[in-house]
Design a protein around this motif. Structure first.
Motif, PDB file in Angstrom:
ATOM      1  N   THR A   1       0.830  -1.213   0.000  1.00 30.62           N
ATOM      2  CA  THR A   1       0.000   0.000   0.000  1.00 30.62           C
ATOM      3  C   THR A   1       0.861   1.260   0.000  1.00 30.62           C
ATOM      4  OG1 THR A   1      -1.548  -1.270   1.358  1.00 30.62           O
ATOM      5  CG2 THR A   1      -1.987   1.087   1.090  1.00 30.62           C
ATOM      6  N   TYR A   2       1.914   1.257   0.830  1.00 24.10           N
ATOM      7  CA  TYR A   2       2.764   2.443   0.982  1.00 24.10           C
ATOM      8  C   TYR A   2       3.450   2.831  -0.323  1.00 24.10           C
ATOM      9  CZ  TYR A   2       6.942  -0.492   0.723  1.00 24.10           C
ATOM     10  OH  TYR A   2       7.921  -1.337   0.287  1.00 24.10           O
TER      11      TYR A   2
ATOM     12  N   PHE B   1       7.444  -1.893 -18.261  1.00 24.20           N
ATOM     13  CA  PHE B   1       7.933  -2.634 -17.111  1.00 24.20           C
ATOM     14  C   PHE B   1       9.158  -1.975 -16.483  1.00 24.20           C
ATOM     15  CE2 PHE B   1      10.019  -6.204 -14.929  1.00 24.20           C
ATOM     16  CZ  PHE B   1       8.962  -6.652 -14.159  1.00 24.20           C
ATOM     17  N   LYS B   2      10.006  -1.348 -17.301  1.00 27.37           N
ATOM     18  CA  LYS B   2      11.195  -0.694 -16.756  1.00 27.37           C
ATOM     19  C   LYS B   2      10.808   0.452 -15.827  1.00 27.37           C
ATOM     20  CE  LYS B   2      14.855   0.022 -19.094  1.00 27.37           C
ATOM     21  NZ  LYS B   2      15.817   0.509 -20.100  1.00 27.37           N
ATOM     22  N   LYS B   3       9.801   1.217 -16.206  1.00 30.85           N
ATOM     23  CA  LYS B   3       9.352   2.313 -15.350  1.00 30.85           C
ATOM     24  C   LYS B   3       8.725   1.778 -14.062  1.00 30.85           C
ATOM     25  CE  LYS B   3       8.695   5.745 -19.009  1.00 30.85           C
ATOM     26  NZ  LYS B   3       7.729   6.605 -19.730  1.00 30.85           N
ATOM     27  N   LEU B   4       7.973   0.677 -14.181  1.00 28.80           N
ATOM     28  CA  LEU B   4       7.399   0.070 -12.990  1.00 28.80           C
ATOM     29  C   LEU B   4       8.501  -0.423 -12.059  1.00 28.80           C
ATOM     30  CD1 LEU B   4       4.784  -0.902 -11.538  1.00 28.80           C
ATOM     31  CD2 LEU B   4       5.196  -3.121 -12.604  1.00 28.80           C
ATOM     32  N   GLN B   5       9.565  -0.987 -12.620  1.00 30.14           N
ATOM     33  CA  GLN B   5      10.685  -1.442 -11.796  1.00 30.14           C
ATOM     34  C   GLN B   5      11.284  -0.311 -10.976  1.00 30.14           C
ATOM     35  OE1 GLN B   5      13.223  -3.540 -14.693  1.00 30.14           O
ATOM     36  NE2 GLN B   5      12.965  -5.367 -13.438  1.00 30.14           N
ATOM     37  N   ARG B   6      11.358   0.887 -11.559  1.00 34.51           N
ATOM     38  CA  ARG B   6      11.862   2.041 -10.810  1.00 34.51           C
ATOM     39  C   ARG B   6      10.983   2.289  -9.587  1.00 34.51           C
ATOM     40  NH1 ARG B   6      12.772   7.151 -14.498  1.00 34.51           N
ATOM     41  NH2 ARG B   6      13.416   7.964 -12.448  1.00 34.51           N
ATOM     42  N   ARG B   7       9.669   2.132  -9.757  1.00 32.95           N
ATOM     43  CA  ARG B   7       8.751   2.291  -8.625  1.00 32.95           C
ATOM     44  C   ARG B   7       8.985   1.205  -7.583  1.00 32.95           C
ATOM     45  NH1 ARG B   7       4.058   5.277  -9.086  1.00 32.95           N
ATOM     46  NH2 ARG B   7       4.107   4.919  -6.842  1.00 32.95           N
ATOM     47  N   GLU B   8       9.219  -0.011  -8.035  1.00 34.70           N
ATOM     48  CA  GLU B   8       9.357  -1.155  -7.127  1.00 34.70           C
ATOM     49  C   GLU B   8      10.657  -1.099  -6.325  1.00 34.70           C
ATOM     50  OE1 GLU B   8       7.285  -3.876  -6.587  1.00 34.70           O
ATOM     51  OE2 GLU B   8       5.737  -2.877  -7.757  1.00 34.70           O
ATOM     52  N   GLN B   9      11.668  -0.424  -6.845  1.00 34.08           N
ATOM     53  CA  GLN B   9      12.982  -0.441  -6.212  1.00 34.08           C
ATOM     54  C   GLN B   9      13.180   0.663  -5.178  1.00 34.08           C
ATOM     55  OE1 GLN B   9      15.449  -0.218  -9.678  1.00 34.08           O
ATOM     56  NE2 GLN B   9      15.150  -2.357 -10.239  1.00 34.08           N
ATOM     57  N   ILE B  10      12.208   1.563  -5.054  1.00 31.62           N
ATOM     58  CA  ILE B  10      12.346   2.702  -4.144  1.00 31.62           C
ATOM     59  C   ILE B  10      11.522   2.474  -2.879  1.00 31.62           C
ATOM     60  CG2 ILE B  10      11.946   5.170  -3.879  1.00 31.62           C
ATOM     61  CD1 ILE B  10      14.234   4.478  -5.768  1.00 31.62           C
TER      62      ILE B  10
ATOM     63  N   HIS C   1      12.169   4.804   0.029  1.00 28.00           N
ATOM     64  CA  HIS C   1      12.170   6.042   0.810  1.00 28.00           C
ATOM     65  C   HIS C   1      10.861   6.801   0.575  1.00 28.00           C
ATOM     66  CE1 HIS C   1      13.265  10.063   2.182  1.00 28.00           C
ATOM     67  NE2 HIS C   1      14.256   9.491   2.852  1.00 28.00           N
ATOM     68  N   PRO C   2      10.144   7.197   1.638  1.00 26.72           N
ATOM     69  CA  PRO C   2       8.824   7.842   1.487  1.00 26.72           C
ATOM     70  C   PRO C   2       8.837   9.062   0.571  1.00 26.72           C
ATOM     71  CG  PRO C   2       9.200   7.249   3.772  1.00 26.72           C
ATOM     72  CD  PRO C   2      10.487   6.979   3.055  1.00 26.72           C
ATOM     73  N   PHE C   3       9.870   9.916   0.696  1.00 33.04           N
ATOM     74  CA  PHE C   3       9.908  11.123  -0.131  1.00 33.04           C
ATOM     75  C   PHE C   3      10.073  10.750  -1.606  1.00 33.04           C
ATOM     76  CE2 PHE C   3      12.390  14.502  -2.233  1.00 33.04           C
ATOM     77  CZ  PHE C   3      11.472  15.545  -2.126  1.00 33.04           C
ATOM     78  N   LYS C   4      10.967   9.809  -1.892  1.00 35.09           N
ATOM     79  CA  LYS C   4      11.190   9.394  -3.279  1.00 35.09           C
ATOM     80  C   LYS C   4       9.954   8.685  -3.846  1.00 35.09           C
ATOM     81  CE  LYS C   4      16.223   9.002  -2.980  1.00 35.09           C
ATOM     82  NZ  LYS C   4      17.397   8.100  -3.091  1.00 35.09           N
ATOM     83  N   ILE C   5       9.270   7.917  -3.006  1.00 36.47           N
ATOM     84  CA  ILE C   5       8.032   7.266  -3.453  1.00 36.47           C
ATOM     85  C   ILE C   5       7.016   8.307  -3.883  1.00 36.47           C
ATOM     86  CG2 ILE C   5       6.008   6.010  -2.611  1.00 36.47           C
ATOM     87  CD1 ILE C   5       7.907   4.241  -1.008  1.00 36.47           C
ATOM     88  N   LYS C   6       6.892   9.383  -3.095  1.00 35.32           N
ATOM     89  CA  LYS C   6       5.933  10.438  -3.433  1.00 35.32           C
ATOM     90  C   LYS C   6       6.308  11.116  -4.748  1.00 35.32           C
ATOM     91  CE  LYS C   6       3.574  14.451  -1.470  1.00 35.32           C
ATOM     92  NZ  LYS C   6       3.599  15.212  -2.740  1.00 35.32           N
ATOM     93  N   ILE C   7       7.601  11.405  -4.932  1.00 29.98           N
ATOM     94  CA  ILE C   7       8.045  12.051  -6.168  1.00 29.98           C
ATOM     95  C   ILE C   7       7.764  11.153  -7.371  1.00 29.98           C
ATOM     96  CG2 ILE C   7      10.053  12.868  -7.451  1.00 29.98           C
ATOM     97  CD1 ILE C   7       9.145  14.766  -5.262  1.00 29.98           C
ATOM     98  N   LEU C   8       8.106   9.862  -7.253  1.00 29.82           N
ATOM     99  CA  LEU C   8       7.901   8.947  -8.379  1.00 29.82           C
ATOM    100  C   LEU C   8       6.420   8.708  -8.658  1.00 29.82           C
ATOM    101  CD1 LEU C   8      10.703   6.254  -8.024  1.00 29.82           C
ATOM    102  CD2 LEU C   8      10.462   8.008  -9.767  1.00 29.82           C
TER     103      LEU C   8
ATOM    104  N   LEU D   1       5.959   9.036 -12.351  1.00 35.32           N
ATOM    105  CA  LEU D   1       5.631   7.763 -13.003  1.00 35.32           C
ATOM    106  C   LEU D   1       4.382   7.183 -12.341  1.00 35.32           C
ATOM    107  CD1 LEU D   1       9.227   6.191 -13.080  1.00 35.32           C
ATOM    108  CD2 LEU D   1       8.064   7.374 -14.952  1.00 35.32           C
ATOM    109  N   PRO D   2       3.233   7.839 -12.499  1.00 36.02           N
ATOM    110  CA  PRO D   2       2.033   7.392 -11.796  1.00 36.02           C
ATOM    111  C   PRO D   2       1.569   6.010 -12.243  1.00 36.02           C
ATOM    112  CG  PRO D   2       1.484   9.033 -13.449  1.00 36.02           C
ATOM    113  CD  PRO D   2       2.977   9.001 -13.368  1.00 36.02           C
ATOM    114  N   ALA D   3       1.116   5.236 -11.268  1.00 32.27           N
ATOM    115  CA  ALA D   3       0.646   3.880 -11.534  1.00 32.27           C
ATOM    116  C   ALA D   3      -0.841   3.883 -11.857  1.00 32.27           C
ATOM    117  CB  ALA D   3       0.923   2.984 -10.323  1.00 32.27           C
TER     118      ALA D   3
END
Length: 303
Positions: free
Chosen positions: A58-59, A92-101, A103-110, A114-116
């Motif tokens: 969820t996070y 899939f490459k862009k989704l991988q960037r989301r999966e590899q982060i 940190h809360p701040f970086k998650i918010k930026i991505l 790169l919205p899901a």
């Protein structure tokens, strides 16, 4: 049972592989979305997202936090795929960037860069009642009435025929399609013949350049290369598709080909044993990436 969270965690139903597309009135067909499998548990304003490994993700997708307001129900469990789209096609490459982060701040930026999108294709629980034993056509009908589609959550459209959809899917850049029996129940955790995946498969002859050492098996994976002119380039590793006997036989052959000279510049976290480039194997994969690496390779046999 009154709450969908009483079923948490719930293993998603899985599909078997079919060799070729087909048409049948007994099935409905969908595009195969290349992303992260996700069950969404919803009760009131509470939302929890679970991946195929039963982990709470969820996070990781704050942009899906309003999911409960996008359905016309007080509680439900949805099944679908989280993707990042590029021109309507999963990237899939862009989704991988989301999966590899993490940190809360970086998650918010991505989540903004790169919205899901949540592509929903099944309904497992609704208003206090599990629907696992209901036929797919009934679950889909309820799902279509339930959703309020928007840019962050969409219904995965169902089609009547597989052959035309498969051709269109590959032309658009999708990895394949799904075929699902219309009268089938939902079988949690089962790789069932009721669901079939028909995927594009790349087959390639690759040169074995070495192996990664394993303490438990003859090798962890084979290091693969491909000639580009007179030069060998690194193609990736393959560690699946072998029987125990095949691994033993390959290891015996490779032992006689060992060399101290690396065949190309490459660093690995595992110990690499290099071999003379004399052995060729057939490998299937989903695709050859722009970096010339095999994605999801599977060993098919010795050439």
């Amino acid at each position: 049972m009154s709450s969908p969270f009483e079923l948490w965690p719930l293993k998603p139903m899985l599909a078997q592989r079919a060799p070729a597309p087909f048409d049948s009135r007994a099935y409905l067909y969908e595009l195969k979305w290349d992303g992260t499998r996700c069950l969404a548990f919803i009760e009131g304003s509470r939302v929890r997202l679970q991946n195929r490994r039963l982990r709470d993700i969820t996070y990781r997708y704050p942009e899906l936090g309003e999911l409960s307001s996008w359905i016309k129900a007080g509680n439900a469990i949805l099944d679908g795929e989280i993707v990042v789209l590029s021109e309507g096609v999963p990237d899939f490459k862009k989704l991988q960037r989301r999966e590899q982060i993490d940190h809360p701040f970086k998650i918010k930026i991505l989540s903004e860069l790169l919205p899901a999108v949540y592509l929903v294709f099944d309904l497992l629980f609704l208003e206090g009642r599990p629907l696992l034993e209901s036929p797919l056509k009934e679950r889909r009908s309820r799902l279509e009435d339930l959703l309020r589609p928007n840019e962050r959550m969409l219904l995965s459209k169902a089609y009547p025929g597989g052959k035309d959809l498969y051709r269109e899917a590959l032309a658009r850049g999708f990895e394949g399609i799904m075929a699902k029996k219309v009268d089938s129940p939902y079988l949690p955790g089962v790789r069932s013949p009721f669901w079939l995946k028909i995927k594009r498969a790349l087959e390639i002859d690759a040169v074995v350049c070495g192996w990664l050492v394993s303490e438990k098996r003859p090798f962890a994976s084979l290091v693969l290369g491909l000639y580009r002119g007179p030069k060998l380039i690194h193609l990736g590793q393959v560690g699946t598709g072998f029987s125990a006997q095949e691994m033993e036989e390959l290891k015996k052959i490779l032992e006689d080909l060992k060399t101290e000279t690396p065949l190309f510049p490459w660093q690995s976290s595992r110990e690499v044993v290099w071999v003379r480039p004399e052995l060729v194997v057939r490998v299937s994969a989903q695709e050859l990436t722009p970096e010339r690496k095999l994605r999801a390779p599977v060993y098919q046999g010795l050439r």
